[in-house]
Write an enzyme that holds these catalytic residues in place. Structure first.
Site, PDB file in Angstrom:
ATOM      1  CD  GLU A  11      -1.970   0.960   3.229  1.00 49.21           C
ATOM      2  OE1 GLU A  11      -2.369  -0.166   3.593  1.00 49.21           O
ATOM      3  OE2 GLU A  11      -2.003   1.949   3.978  1.00 49.21           O
TER       4      GLU A  11
ATOM      5  CG  HIS B  97      -3.554  -5.732   7.868  1.00 49.60           C
ATOM      6  ND1 HIS B  97      -3.038  -5.703   6.590  1.00 49.60           N
ATOM      7  CD2 HIS B  97      -4.164  -4.542   8.064  1.00 49.60           C
ATOM      8  CE1 HIS B  97      -3.333  -4.535   6.032  1.00 49.60           C
ATOM      9  NE2 HIS B  97      -3.997  -3.809   6.905  1.00 49.60           N
TER      10      HIS B  97
ATOM     11  CG  ASN C  82      -5.221  -2.987   2.759  1.00 49.76           C
ATOM     12  OD1 ASN C  82      -4.829  -3.330   1.644  1.00 49.76           O
ATOM     13  ND2 ASN C  82      -4.651  -2.040   3.441  1.00 49.76           N
TER      14      ASN C  82
HETATM   15  P1  FAE Z   1     -12.130  -5.075  15.217  1.00 43.01           P
HETATM   16  O1  FAE Z   1     -12.510  -4.118  14.143  1.00 43.01           O
HETATM   17  O2  FAE Z   1     -10.789  -4.949  15.832  1.00 43.01           O
HETATM   18  O3  FAE Z   1     -13.250  -4.944  16.354  1.00 43.01           O
HETATM   19  C1  FAE Z   1     -13.172  -5.592  17.581  1.00 43.01           C
HETATM   20  C2  FAE Z   1     -13.960  -4.767  18.591  1.00 43.01           C
HETATM   21  O4  FAE Z   1     -14.191  -5.565  19.754  1.00 43.01           O
HETATM   22  C3  FAE Z   1     -13.227  -3.514  19.066  1.00 43.01           C
HETATM   23  O5  FAE Z   1     -14.110  -2.427  19.023  1.00 43.01           O
HETATM   24  C4  FAE Z   1     -12.793  -3.865  20.490  1.00 43.01           C
HETATM   25  O6  FAE Z   1     -12.734  -2.729  21.339  1.00 43.01           O
HETATM   26  C5  FAE Z   1     -13.888  -4.816  20.915  1.00 43.01           C
HETATM   27  N1  FAE Z   1     -13.476  -5.797  21.934  1.00 43.01           N
HETATM   28  C6  FAE Z   1     -12.374  -6.596  21.896  1.00 43.01           C
HETATM   29  N2  FAE Z   1     -12.354  -7.405  22.967  1.00 43.01           N
HETATM   30  C7  FAE Z   1     -13.453  -7.111  23.706  1.00 43.01           C
HETATM   31  C8  FAE Z   1     -13.978  -7.600  24.938  1.00 43.01           C
HETATM   32  N3  FAE Z   1     -13.352  -8.563  25.616  1.00 43.01           N
HETATM   33  N4  FAE Z   1     -15.119  -7.051  25.411  1.00 43.01           N
HETATM   34  C9  FAE Z   1     -15.767  -6.075  24.721  1.00 43.01           C
HETATM   35  N5  FAE Z   1     -15.308  -5.568  23.558  1.00 43.01           N
HETATM   36  C10 FAE Z   1     -14.185  -6.090  23.043  1.00 43.01           C
HETATM   37  O7  FAE Z   1     -12.279  -6.576  14.745  1.00 43.01           O
HETATM   38  N6  FAE Z   1      -7.932  -2.902   7.133  1.00 43.01           N
HETATM   39  C11 FAE Z   1      -8.362  -2.693   5.862  1.00 43.01           C
HETATM   40  O8  FAE Z   1      -9.011  -3.568   5.278  1.00 43.01           O
HETATM   41  N7  FAE Z   1      -8.067  -1.507   5.218  1.00 43.01           N
HETATM   42  C12 FAE Z   1      -7.321  -0.522   5.810  1.00 43.01           C
HETATM   43  O9  FAE Z   1      -7.076   0.530   5.197  1.00 43.01           O
HETATM   44  C13 FAE Z   1      -6.850  -0.741   7.137  1.00 43.01           C
HETATM   45  N8  FAE Z   1      -6.075   0.187   7.768  1.00 43.01           N
HETATM   46  C14 FAE Z   1      -5.763   0.000   9.095  1.00 43.01           C
HETATM   47  C15 FAE Z   1      -5.102   1.020   9.785  1.00 43.01           C
HETATM   48  C16 FAE Z   1      -4.883   0.908  11.157  1.00 43.01           C
HETATM   49  C17 FAE Z   1      -4.156   2.009  11.885  1.00 43.01           C
HETATM   50  C18 FAE Z   1      -5.327  -0.251  11.846  1.00 43.01           C
HETATM   51  C19 FAE Z   1      -5.123  -0.390  13.332  1.00 43.01           C
HETATM   52  C20 FAE Z   1      -5.969  -1.269  11.168  1.00 43.01           C
HETATM   53  C21 FAE Z   1      -6.189  -1.161   9.799  1.00 43.01           C
HETATM   54  N9  FAE Z   1      -6.877  -2.145   9.096  1.00 43.01           N
HETATM   55  C22 FAE Z   1      -7.231  -1.950   7.787  1.00 43.01           C
HETATM   56  C23 FAE Z   1      -7.272  -3.415   9.745  1.00 43.01           C
HETATM   57  C24 FAE Z   1      -8.775  -3.475  10.072  1.00 43.01           C
HETATM   58  O10 FAE Z   1      -9.182  -2.312  10.758  1.00 43.01           O
HETATM   59  C25 FAE Z   1      -9.033  -4.730  10.903  1.00 43.01           C
HETATM   60  O11 FAE Z   1      -8.664  -5.848  10.103  1.00 43.01           O
HETATM   61  C26 FAE Z   1     -10.494  -4.864  11.301  1.00 43.01           C
HETATM   62  O12 FAE Z   1     -10.905  -3.772  12.083  1.00 43.01           O
HETATM   63  C27 FAE Z   1     -10.709  -6.160  12.071  1.00 43.01           C
HETATM   64  O13 FAE Z   1     -12.094  -6.346  12.220  1.00 43.01           O
HETATM   65  P2  FAE Z   1     -12.661  -7.286  13.355  1.00 43.01           P
HETATM   66  O14 FAE Z   1     -14.133  -7.336  13.219  1.00 43.01           O
HETATM   67  O15 FAE Z   1     -11.896  -8.552  13.343  1.00 43.01           O
END
Ligand code: FAE
Length: 529
Positions: free
Chosen positions: A382, A468, A506
């Site tokens: 990227e 990721h 991503n």
């Molecule tokens: P996620 O979105 O992490 O959600 C999990 C949620 O569960 C969070 O809100 C937590 O606070 C909550 N949680 C966790 N444990 C607990 C608990 N015990 N009790 C209550 N709540 C809890 O999971 N991906 C892309 O495809 N494109 C991008 O451009 C991209 N850029 C990124 C840039 C950054 C800086 C970061 C950090 C990540 C990026 N990602 C990107 C990755 C993407 O955001 C990530 O793969 C997804 O958010 C994961 O989705 P999930 O549903 O697995």
């Protein structure tokens, strides 16, 4: 959105547009037919589809609802001026780019607060995650990439790819509000000069670049550039949240979920433990915290259907703890295994003085260098911004490499948490692959790497963090082919822990599409009366 706004205005930590019956039932009793842990991609899809099916659903999210302006009138702070809103209970920010010209100019002292970005530290790897209603969608770069079909099939051999590419990927893209930058505007705007400069350097090495869609509203971005809309992507906002323009989950899936009237979201509640009651229902223990992080209440919940959407780290930790403390001892031995970084490595190159990247840079990436088809060294990189408001001559990249290394989470009784068995040598595999590609680019352009961006020791490749995190509860191993956790009924995983460590692009479109597939199946097969 009305429900989210009203709740924020009232300072509530319980958000919902409940039907009269649901409100009556849930006023005093902390139970619901379905509970969803976490409100990121996997959690949000589960909440919407359960709500639409008429199933009363409670979402438990450890982060805040991000909808209340601070004293500066903004909900989120910018990357240039981070304050307490930036990071999850830190006294100093921990930005990915630690230094500039070897100087500690990037990070700031802040007060501890449930900020929106967390960096979870393990021995040789730290993982950035979003905290709040919307999870990672609040802090990510919005790149909405559908994986190469052949690689998807390799990673998920038992999943019907035809169904994914005809039904669930399009459904996910449509619900997420995916759109693309106008190529004409892209070619002319100063805000993407940094991308064009990197494209030229790649082309000089004979490498292909490709446009990448995004969930940021490019119409809004063009108005920002024209000076008719408040700047967000063009105002240095991204990893600590975007105040405008981004279609994060709180404006898409979660707003629709609340709109069903069947979904409630409790914020600042961290699920600590899950177990099974004698009648087969699920029991959850959750700590409710205040803005200082103090536990103000420990709550117990009960539900029939439990959906885990805490993300790769959050969900895996809950399940590993449950198995290894004996609470859910029938969980499969593969729970905790198959974790990887999607081969993430960040790096910067130094351009020639005449190859400027521009003082003005949009925070939303729109292009990647696509060398995935190179069987010897598959990499998709990227082209990332470095939006610090002055010319840096730096081209920054987040490389996604085909690193086959995997690690396992194990329960640590002393901390009641998990340890991650990822080693520095496993990161070195990603670095070697990224280096091979970028050595080619440097050699074709007579340029060098930047040595000043990742700490004072002159590190070129950021090999100690990832954006990721994937795996830990892999589809078809720890679960069946639809995310039903092996060993128990009515327990599901819908998030990034299902993806076996790598997806080549991503990941959030893949996570969303898989969650759509799980929900479509489960709602037909598992909830019929
Ligand atoms: P996620 O979105 O992490 O959600 C999990 C949620 O569960 C969070 O809100 C937590 O606070 C909550 N949680 C966790 N444990 C607990 C608990 N015990 N009790 C209550 N709540 C809890 O999971 N991906 C892309 O495809 N494109 C991008 O451009 C991209 N850029 C990124 C840039 C950054 C800086 C970061 C950090 C990540 C990026 N990602 C990107 C990755 C993407 O955001 C990530 O793969 C997804 O958010 C994961 O989705 P999930 O549903 O697995």
């Amino acid at each position: 959105m009305a429900a989210l706004q009203a709740a924020a205005a009232a300072g509530l930590t319980r958000i919902g547009l409940q039907s009269a019956q649901a409100a009556e039932e849930s006023a005093a009793v902390d139970n619901a037919p379905a509970i969803v842990v976490g409100s990121g991609y996997g959690g949000a899809v589960a909440a919407l589809r359960l709500g639409q099916a008429g199933i009363r659903t409670l979402v438990l999210e450890m982060g805040r609802l991000w909808n209340t302006p601070g004293t500066d009138g903004k909900v989120f702070c910018s990357t240039a001026a981070p304050d307490q809103r930036s990071m999850w209970f830190r006294t100093r920010t921990e930005a990915p780019l630690a230094t500039f010209l070897w100087l500690d100019l990037v990070n700031r002292d802040i007060s501890a607060y449930p900020g929106v970005l967390d960096r979870v530290h393990f021995d040789h790897m730290s993982v950035y995650v979003g905290r709040g209603v919307g999870g990672g969608s609040l802090v990510n770069g919005g790149m909405a990439v559908t994986p190469l079909r052949s690689y998807f099939s390799e990673q998920f051999p038992t999943v019907d790819a035809g169904e994914m590419y005809h039904t669930y990927f399009p459904r996910a893209r449509s619900e997420l509000g995916v759109n693309s930058v106008d190529p004409t505007w892209f070619e002319s705007t100063e805000w993407y000069r940094f991308t064009r400069t990197s494209r030229k350097a790649a082309a000089n090495a004979g490498l292909k670049t490709t446009f990448v869609p995004n969930v940021y509203d490019f119409g809004y971005m063009e108005r920002e550039a024209a000076g008719t809309a408040t700047r967000s992507a063009l105002g240095q906002e991204v990893i600590y949240g975007n105040n405008h323009g981004k279609r994060s989950l709180d404006t898409t899936y979660l707003a629709s979920a609340l709109g069903t009237g069947n979904v409630t979201i409790n914020t600042l509640e961290r699920v600590k433990a899950i177990s099974r009651a004698g009648d087969g229902s699920w029991v959850l223990t959750a700590d409710r915290i205040d803005n200082s992080g103090a536990v103000v209440e420990t709550k117990q919940y009960n539900c029939t259907y439990l959906f885990l959407g805490g993300g790769s780290v959050g969900t895996t930790e809950l399940l590993v703890r449950a198995r290894d403390t004996g609470a859910l001892s029938a969980l499969d031995s593969s729970v905790g295994a198959g974790w990887g970084t999607n081969g993430n490595t960040m790096l910067g190159r130094a351009n020639h003085i005449w190859d400027t990247t521009g003082a003005n840079q949009s925070t939303m990436p729109v292009m990647g260098i696509d060398d995935w088809a190179n069987a010897d060294n598959p990499v998709f990189a990227e082209i990332a911004p470095l939006p610090i408001g002055f010319e840096t001559w730096v081209s920054l990249y987040l490389a996604i490499t085909r690193n086959r290394e995997r690690a396992t989470f194990t329960y640590d009784a002393a901390s009641d948490g998990v340890k991650l068995g990822w080693s520095a040598a496993q990161s070195a595999v990603s670095v070697a692959m990224a280096k091979k590609l970028f050595d080619r680019i440097n050699s074709a352009n007579a340029t060098i790497y930047r040595y000043d961006l990742f700490g004072s020791a002159g590190k070129v490749f950021a090999d100690d963090f990832c954006y990721h995190p994937l795996g830990g509860c892999v589809l078809g191993k720890a679960t069946d082919d639809y995310g039903r956790v092996k060993g128990y009924s009515k327990l599901y995983v819908t998030d990034g822990s299902l993806v076996p460590g790598s997806i080549g692009v991503n990941p959030f479109v893949t996570i969303t599409a898989l969650a759509e597939r799980t929900m479509a199946r489960v709602l037909v097969d598992d909830t019929a009366p």
